[in-house]
Scaffold this motif. Sequence first.
Motif, PDB file in Angstrom:
ATOM      1  N   ASP A  60      30.717 -33.423 -56.520  1.00  0.00           N
ATOM      2  CA  ASP A  60      30.205 -32.326 -56.966  1.00  0.00           C
ATOM      3  C   ASP A  60      28.833 -32.112 -56.320  1.00  0.00           C
ATOM      4  OD1 ASP A  60      29.358 -30.076 -58.460  1.00  0.00           O
ATOM      5  OD2 ASP A  60      29.369 -31.291 -60.482  1.00  0.00           O
ATOM      6  N   GLU A  61      28.709 -31.064 -55.375  1.00  0.00           N
ATOM      7  CA  GLU A  61      27.367 -30.811 -54.637  1.00  0.00           C
ATOM      8  C   GLU A  61      27.012 -32.018 -53.934  1.00  0.00           C
ATOM      9  OE1 GLU A  61      25.503 -27.446 -55.747  1.00  0.00           O
ATOM     10  OE2 GLU A  61      26.903 -26.629 -57.341  1.00  0.00           O
ATOM     11  N   SER A  64      31.967 -26.942 -61.727  1.00  0.00           N
ATOM     12  CA  SER A  64      31.850 -28.277 -62.116  1.00  0.00           C
ATOM     13  C   SER A  64      32.756 -28.538 -63.191  1.00  0.00           C
ATOM     14  CB  SER A  64      30.271 -28.596 -62.619  1.00  0.00           C
ATOM     15  OG  SER A  64      29.383 -28.169 -61.428  1.00  0.00           O
TER      16      SER A  64
HETATM   17 MG   LIG Z   1      27.995 -27.306 -60.914  1.00  0.00          MG
END
Ligand SMILES: [Mg+2]
Lengths: 369, 308
Positions: free
Chosen positions: A158-159, A43
Amino acid sequence: MSSLHIQQVRKSYGSTDILKGIDIGIDDGEFLVLVGPSGCGKSTLLSMIAGLDTVTSGDILIGNQRVNDLHPSKRDIAMVFQSYALYPNMSVAENIAFGMEMRKVPKAEREKAIQDVAKLLQMQHLLDRRPSQLSGGQRQRVAMGRALVRHPQIFLFDEPLSNLDAKLRVDMRTEIKKLHQRLKATIVYVTHDQIEAMTLATKIAVMRNGELQQLGSPSEVYNKPANTFVASFIGSPSMNLIPGRLVPHGDGLALEIEHNTTEGLQIPLPPQPDSVTAYVGKEIIAGLRPEAIGNGNLQKHELTRQVQADLVVTEPTGPDTLAILKLGGFEVTARLEADATYPAGHRGLFTVDLTKLVMFDSQTEQRIA
Amino acid sequence: MMTIASSPRQTRAASFADWLEVRLPKLVLAPSVLITLVFVYGFIAWTSILSFTRSKTIPKMEWAGVLQYAKVLGHERWHVAVHNLMIFGVLYVLICMVLGLLIAILLDQRIRHEGTLRAIFLYPMALSFIVTGTAWKWILNPGLGLEKLAHDWGWSSFHFDWIINEQMAIYTIVIAGVWQASGFVMAMFLAGLRGIDQDVIKAASMDGASLPLIYWRIIIPQLKPVFVSALVILTHLAIKSYELVVALTGAGPGYATELPSTFMYAHTFTRNQLGMGAASAVMMLLTVAAIMVPYLYSEVRGPRTSSH
Ligand SMILES: [Mg+2]
Ligand SMILES: Nc1ncnc2c1ncn2[C@@H]1O[C@H](COP(=O)(O)OP(=O)(O)OP(=O)(O)O)[C@@H](O)[C@H]1O
């Protein structure tokens, strides 16, 4: 659409180094997936590409432009957050249009863009709702819509699927892949789900503790892992890593596996390159995927070997049966045919396919072949 | 035999424990419930009854209909009180909210010493209204406070005598009230600001919104519940405010800073008009109730019915 180059990027918070010199380059239209265990800095790297975080040193280039000092809104990127980060006080249409409004796009043009994106993502009926009136999957769609409407140089994810249930996750995964193929967009996608990584990526970057372990296509990362970490991280069930020794065998070499047993196991190897022959008499780690150990489901050819093994337990999964075998005293996972029924403690001959055998230095854990 | 003999005793002991377990919370709460019933609701009822009687110095059970209400509503001082309450209430609520929100936004910029600053702003709320009123009485007193200070420093033309000026005195109450409550409102807004998803702000920033725009378009609209809470709390504080006026101006000069609360006190306890006092008290209660009841109702019901 644009290429992305990350050059020697470092990030430290105080005295702790979070990223320790990352080098990644991808071409226009590639789908880069960053994978790695929790806390490895995925991240952090993504928010530095987005410009939400500053780099301590190193360069980030989008296209040919160095963007280190550019404000996030000037980088021509769009991001889909794990929490979706929708504006809760605005309707779906307003959420999608907010960026255009900020860039002073005329209202008629905005309306059209909203309609186009809504049609693309099949959410025309949701446009008037508030985010709080949407399900998880619908919110995810809106977040994607908000990114798509900008037609950015690069998409960052991000995910994006980690808050969805298992079924929806698989569906959305397919949709993202379709979308990538249709838009030919450059995408950087963070996940710690290695199946997502394998299915979506054109390039996978495996990270650990702020260091890049390997950058390569899914098949490279899967079949030729750079080290034992990548080997065990990618693939499920993970690769069998068997400590052994290279011994002379006839004209060539054999892999000797011996663990707490009097009778060791010797598997004759096909001719090996010099990098391997240098290890004769030394300890190595052999890597074999579960699907390279089997019974009737593996066709015999010149690179397969028959080995004696003890069956510990079987786990039928449906399409095939996973089995724990004792191979020269080591427990390994094998993928057997679906209706394989063996009594526990069965001792017999199993097939080992050496085509995709990889070997690692037992000290450095780097791949030697 | 042993087991048979002992089991009834055990059950009895157990049932007493059970009985206690079920009743204990009620037993513990009973005195305070009783006290509340008598001293809050009992006296509300008593006051309401009195407001319909001809009571003067002492309660007198003689039905008067709405006579006392008519007398209050026709009273010159009541008009001044209501007018003052409007000025005070509107300014107090507005300024507290604007100031509280501004300070909260400034404190939200992750500045250093935030904890200390927060405590400083919050501290006035910990003081009693009497202390606040007295302190500001000294500060605003021309011969003692700000004006004297300015004169001592050589700024002899400085003139600030609102507290003894009939037209302006009500604004000194606004100043003291705002000083006391805006820190508290700040704390409410700050808590609201801290609850906002940072990713949303990042997303807005990537969408190209400037920081003021992010606050205006994204963050402040999300603080709506805080606005409602602050509005309700401040409004009822404004209607109830009594000590501040008593300590700061004593409802003077003359009765220039009279508020409904001081009107009620004066008539009930110093002017031998128990009935009028009661009538004015009931009117204040109804005003506060009109604000608080829907709010409390929505607070209790809110989490279940709202779609959030
Ligand atoms: Mg992360
Ligand atoms: N502001 C910060 N100050 C100090 N350390 C931080 C800060 N932000 C992140 N870190 C640390 O940086 C490391 C990497 O964090 P990051 O969020 O990038 O991990 P991640 O790979 O995304 O993990 P996950 O899969 O759990 O999301 C973590 O060890 C985290 O504790």
